[in-house]
Design a protein around this motif. Sequence first.
Motif, PDB file in Angstrom:
ATOM      1  N   ARG B 160       0.837  -1.201   0.000  1.00  0.00           N
ATOM      2  CA  ARG B 160       0.000   0.000   0.000  1.00  0.00           C
ATOM      3  C   ARG B 160       0.872   1.251   0.000  1.00  0.00           C
ATOM      4  N   LYS B 188      -9.629   7.109  -9.299  1.00  0.00           N
ATOM      5  CA  LYS B 188     -10.547   5.961  -9.245  1.00  0.00           C
ATOM      6  C   LYS B 188     -10.817   5.431 -10.654  1.00  0.00           C
ATOM      7  N   GLY B 192      -9.149   2.207 -10.523  1.00  0.00           N
ATOM      8  CA  GLY B 192     -10.259   1.398 -10.014  1.00  0.00           C
ATOM      9  C   GLY B 192     -10.371   1.348  -8.508  1.00  0.00           C
ATOM     10  N   VAL B 193      -9.554   2.140  -7.803  1.00  0.00           N
ATOM     11  CA  VAL B 193      -9.626   2.146  -6.338  1.00  0.00           C
ATOM     12  C   VAL B 193      -9.535   3.585  -5.820  1.00  0.00           C
ATOM     13  N   GLU B 194      -9.930   3.756  -4.574  1.00  0.00           N
ATOM     14  CA  GLU B 194      -9.771   5.053  -3.924  1.00  0.00           C
ATOM     15  C   GLU B 194      -8.272   5.340  -3.767  1.00  0.00           C
ATOM     16  N   TYR B 197      -5.932   3.477  -1.476  1.00  0.00           N
ATOM     17  CA  TYR B 197      -5.631   2.056  -1.700  1.00  0.00           C
ATOM     18  C   TYR B 197      -4.758   1.829  -2.936  1.00  0.00           C
TER      19      TYR B 197
END
Lengths: 262, 229
Positions: B160, B188, B192-194, B197
């Motif tokens: 991360r 995003k 595809g993620v915040e 993350y």
Amino acid sequence: MASLSELREGLHVSVSQVKTYVRCPRQYQMRYVLGAEPEFVPRNLVLGSAVHEGLAAYYRSVMETSESPEQDVGLAALHATLEAAKKNRVPLERGGEDLEAVGTGLLRTFYEAVYQEPPVVVAVEAPFAVELHDPVTGETLEERLVGALDLAIREGEKHIVVEHKTAAKKWSADQIQHDIQLSAYKLVGGKIGLGDVGLRLQVLTKTKKPAMVVENTERGDKDIQDFMATVVGVLRAVDAGVFYPVRTSMCGGCAFKKACGG
Amino acid sequence: MKKEIIQILKRPFGQELIKHRQGHDGKQLDYVPVQHYVDRLHEAFDHDWSFELTRREIIGDQILVEVKLTAAGLIKTGIGGAAITRGEDNKTVLSLADDIKMAEADAMKRACRLLGIGGELYATEQDDGDIISNPPPANGNHRQDGPHSQPPSPLPPRERLTNAQLNAIKAIARKQNLDPANVRRQIKKDYGVEVEYLTKRQASEVITELDGNKPTNGNGTNGNRAWAG
């Protein structure tokens, strides 16, 4: 002091996030990783927040005046929170009980229990951000544990961290013994200068005749280690992309049910 | 540019020039040292080329550099980065000079890539021009030798992004008057993620991309990506 929203700007983990992962990793993924919009805001969540606001308003007044305020103080905060929830972009879960009536009943029960002898309030909704360490490697995690203590009071020489809950029924002994939120608060209390804190749960039950159940409990070093191990385990599982669904009776009330396919 | 020069630039590096190192995520990475890129430039342009460091900045725990490579009338820009390596106490900076050199080498290779050097590495890129050659050991133990080595860990390193990277993304966006909601939305869309993350590598990409964004008239677009939404 930094506000909770400011503390959340940094890389962080919350007890609520950890509990969500433990309950259902897929829900964690939807809510936090993918940032999916929930279909609705659960009524229980709104009621819990509104009652919390009512209690916080009461305790803030006690902290300032050392006396219990009139009930209207808490009820106004309850009402304002419920009204705000109705205007939220994400709709409130349909059906169920009248939240204003249930919340009012719970706050009145609370007032009856505490009105005559208000506690010595030290902090209300106090935001915190503390460092976490991997219990195996000892390394400091990038994520800080962020949250807010509902209430800290002083009894004699000791500080007590009080957690408020609204629940359908009284908490079982097992629930009290193993709740990680209380372990987290024990850890946090020591790190923010409250010393070796005592822990108390004040559970307002949504039974036909509402009641306030007060439970004192303790946590030791092993509980703190367990909490750390849980947090680190969850963070590593999230890193690894482990997001399996947990199908239970809870799925029916999940705000991500459609997206999850459950 | 003459055909002969293009052929020299695009000629793949020999296997004997490929070195190995451990990636942040424990995977073994193959790479070609920057000196071989320099040698190739000498060969192609008969030493008639120049290299200029146009920017160096430290944001949080990241070093960002920008270089300008001029050859045969062409100018190519490369942005590179490296994390500041700290000691086991997570505070002591071990060798900032080495970290800066690493960031400059990274930028130089990126500029060379635009001339065609090392294109075969980037064709299968996994880590900015490095090729993953072997999976990590099954037990997750990785040992790095040299001054930056870490004690053996029973668990693989975290992937991360770091707090410093998250702060850097937000700070650059603020500096460029970008709407945080739009930056979040774009990340995003791309990953595809915040933003919280992203992996370390993805966060580095975002920082480089944001940093290369030249806000004009406050709209925050760079022609490739609409950070302003």
